[in-house]
Design a protein around this motif. Structure first.
Motif, PDB file in Angstrom:
ATOM      1  N   THR A   1      35.337  34.020  37.130  1.00 27.04           N
ATOM      2  CA  THR A   1      36.553  34.329  37.882  1.00 27.04           C
ATOM      3  C   THR A   1      37.757  34.401  36.951  1.00 27.04           C
ATOM      4  OG1 THR A   1      35.643  33.215  39.835  1.00 27.04           O
ATOM      5  CG2 THR A   1      38.009  33.614  39.807  1.00 27.04           C
ATOM      6  N   GLY A   2      37.812  33.472  35.990  1.00 29.46           N
ATOM      7  CA  GLY A   2      38.907  33.477  35.024  1.00 29.46           C
ATOM      8  C   GLY A   2      38.888  34.709  34.140  1.00 29.46           C
ATOM      9  N   LEU A   3      37.703  35.182  33.774  1.00 30.49           N
ATOM     10  CA  LEU A   3      37.608  36.390  32.948  1.00 30.49           C
ATOM     11  C   LEU A   3      38.093  37.621  33.704  1.00 30.49           C
ATOM     12  CD1 LEU A   3      34.159  35.793  31.183  1.00 30.49           C
ATOM     13  CD2 LEU A   3      36.437  35.577  30.177  1.00 30.49           C
ATOM     14  N   VAL A   4      37.832  37.666  35.010  1.00 30.07           N
ATOM     15  CA  VAL A   4      38.358  38.772  35.816  1.00 30.07           C
ATOM     16  C   VAL A   4      39.873  38.650  35.929  1.00 30.07           C
ATOM     17  CG1 VAL A   4      38.347  39.844  38.098  1.00 30.07           C
ATOM     18  CG2 VAL A   4      36.208  39.054  37.091  1.00 30.07           C
ATOM     19  N   ALA A   5      40.363  37.426  36.142  1.00 31.57           N
ATOM     20  CA  ALA A   5      41.806  37.219  36.280  1.00 31.57           C
ATOM     21  C   ALA A   5      42.555  37.628  35.014  1.00 31.57           C
ATOM     22  CB  ALA A   5      42.087  35.751  36.600  1.00 31.57           C
ATOM     23  N   ASP A   6      41.937  37.454  33.848  1.00 30.41           N
ATOM     24  CA  ASP A   6      42.586  37.823  32.582  1.00 30.41           C
ATOM     25  C   ASP A   6      42.290  39.255  32.157  1.00 30.41           C
ATOM     26  OD1 ASP A   6      44.093  35.580  31.915  1.00 30.41           O
ATOM     27  OD2 ASP A   6      42.370  34.524  31.090  1.00 30.41           O
ATOM     28  N   GLY A   7      41.456  39.952  32.916  1.00 24.64           N
ATOM     29  CA  GLY A   7      41.186  41.350  32.611  1.00 24.64           C
ATOM     30  C   GLY A   7      40.104  41.578  31.579  1.00 24.64           C
ATOM     31  N   LEU A   8      39.347  40.542  31.185  1.00 26.22           N
ATOM     32  CA  LEU A   8      38.244  40.746  30.252  1.00 26.22           C
ATOM     33  C   LEU A   8      37.028  41.334  30.940  1.00 26.22           C
ATOM     34  CD1 LEU A   8      40.136  38.634  28.783  1.00 26.22           C
ATOM     35  CD2 LEU A   8      38.087  37.911  27.549  1.00 26.22           C
TER      36      LEU A   8
END
Length: 529
Positions: free
Chosen positions: A515-522
């Protein structure tokens, strides 16, 4: 020494000046080629000696313009006239650009080429401002000094998220008009405000010289645009925290005349009401980190006030504000005082010590333990039950170069993507999405010498700020398999089988990181037909 009057816009004469500057090749590339890399780089550090050595005795137009408008040197009137064949010295005098003394000419303003190369392509301009510290020989600048292109200007330029064309744009604290030039690339209408009448005059001249029509209005912050809304707002605020004492100078280019960090509080709480739905505001600011209130808690109260102010407006009840603050620097009171005492020309030791005492006393009176500096991004958008307002405070002290626009754009898009999947309320919904690794994201492995197995696995976004996420073997495997073809849940199950793990346990362990990777755009969702 009092500053000369600001330049005036006489359309026909401004057109002639533009023609002369263009014909001479007085642009960033032309100046660099004329000086050579060594002198050009030294000049960018405010070191004039190499440039003066290169230009000694030269009278070609670029050399004349650099000596006149950057170094502040007197040049022969004949050389200045040759460099300005269409405008002439009488025209330059009428515009307020030069002063003739005997057989020599001296500049009354700084006139610099400015250029950028980015996703929109190449752009080149000239920026007119007050003569800088080089021309003043290190003497203190007048308090109404108007800056040209500085480090803060470019920090903001690099942070502005790319937008669509046809926008209505606002430049708050316009100064000499640097941000207005950049806004005009995508805006069909640009309005600029500044508390300083002198700055407004320079902004009018800069934009006119570049063939642009900008509505420049004098006044404090957002006051000149009461009742108006914009698609894009940028502000290089006069954000320096200055002691409110008569013996400490308040430069208009850096001081808003408000106590402490109140200018940032005011901008954050008011700007939402001036954004059109879907609009974005970005500005630089400083804030106090106090013994009784951290900088995050301090700004969080301002964010709450901004949302309350928007909700109280007749046109704002159905919209929400996303706020993202990136703190790029944090200085202790002594370091902060030293930096701004030296800015604008170095005072004598006794005066500097008195100012130092004033700064430390002022900050100590409010319990300030450090002063932060960074970028504030505010977005106004329609309320969406699946996408809660973004409230994000990042602390990035590393000297990360440029490309913040991409970091912020990716983060805003990531927040929206999670909302579209309803993953803010239920992260498990992310498992049904097809995800793809963003371009420029790579995996790096750190090995102990002689060891075949990596000690650390890192996911690194090389495109932007080098964002690094430490990953387990399982997370790296899942990310590596995200090519947009299969739902994330299927990918996790396949990795669990390979690793001999229970899929549900692996999902529970990895879902927060994914979820964090999606939030940061990775990682980005892929639309499927």
């Amino acid at each position: 020494m009092p500053a000369a009057p600001p330049p005036v816009v006489v359309p026909d004469l401004v057109d002639r000046l533009r023609d002369d500057l263009t014909a001479a090749g007085y642009d960033v590339d032309g100046v660099t080629a004329r000086l050579g890399d060594l002198a050009a780089v030294a000049l960018a550090r405010d070191q004039p000696v190499p440039a003066r050595r290169v230009l000694r005795g030269a009278d070609d137009p670029v050399a004349t313009f650099v000596r006149l408008f950057t170094l502040g040197d007197a040049v022969p009137a004949a050389a200045a006239a040759r460099a300005l064949p269409r405008l002439g010295l009488d025209g330059a005098d009428a515009l307020g650009l030069v002063d003739r003394v005997g057989d020599d000419v001296r500049a009354l303003v700084d006139l610099q080429p400015h250029a950028v190369v980015d996703d929109l392509g190449e752009a080149s301009w000239w920026v007119c401002s007050d003569l800088g510290e080089l021309a003043h020989g290190g003497a203190p600048l007048p308090t109404d000094h108007v800056l040209g292109v500085g480090a803060a200007s470019m920090t903001l330029v690099e942070a502005v998220v790319p937008g669509l064309t046809g926008m209505r744009c606002l430049d708050v604290g316009a100064g000499s008009g640097v941000q207005s030039l950049h806004l005009a690339r995508t805006g069909t209408e640009v309005v600029a405000t500044d508390l300083s009448e002198r700055a407004c005059a320079f902004a009018r001249f800069t934009t006119a010289l570049n063939g642009l029509t900008v509505d420049v209005r004098p006044g404090s912050l957002l006051d000149p645009v009461a009742g108006e809304r914009f698609d894009r707002v940028v502000a290089n605020l006069p954000f320096v925290i200055t002691p409110r004492r008569d013996d400490v100078p308040t430069y208009t280019y850096r001081d808003a005349g408000l106590p402490g960090d109140d200018v940032v509080r005011r901008m954050l709480t008011e700007v939402g009401g001036h954004l059109a739905t879907g609009g974005l505001a970005q500005f630089l600011g400083t804030w106090e980190d106090r013994s009784d209130q951290s900088w995050r808690d301090r700004l969080a109260t301002w964010v709450e006030a901004a949302r309350a102010a928007l909700a109280a407006r007749p046109d704002g009840t159905d919209d929400v504000l996303d706020v993202w603050v990136v703190q790029r620097e944090l200085a202790d009171p002594a370091t902060y005082a030293e930096a701004w005492i030296a800015d604008g020309g170095r005072p004598d030791r006794a005066t500097a010590d008195a100012w130092y005492e004033a700064w430390l006393s002022d900050l100590a009176a409010r319990g300030v333990e450090a002063v932060g500096f960074g970028i504030v991004t505010v977005r106004r958008r329609p309320a969406d039950s699946a996408t809660p307002p973004l409230t994000r405070f990042d602390d990035e002290h590393a000297g990360i170069p440029g490309a913040w626009r991409d970091v912020l754009a990716a983060g805003l898009s990531g927040h929206d993507a999670l909302g579209a999947l309803d993953a803010h309320r239920d992260p498990a919904r992310l498992l049904g999405a097809r995800l793809r690794v963003a371009e420029g994201v790579v995996e790096r492995r750190e090995h102990d010498p002689g060891s075949p197995d990596p000690r650390r696995l890192l996911l690194v976004d090389t495109r932007r700020r080098g964002l690094t996420v430490e990953a387990s073997t399982a997370l790296a495997a899942v990310v590596g398999a995200c090519d947009g073809d299969l739902p994330l849940g299927v990918v996790v199950e396949a990795v669990a089988t390979l690793l001999g793990e229970e899929p549900s346990r692996l999902v529970e362990r990895l879902l927060p990181a994914l979820t964090g990777l999606v939030a940061d755009g990775l990682l980005a969702p892929v639309s499927r037909p």
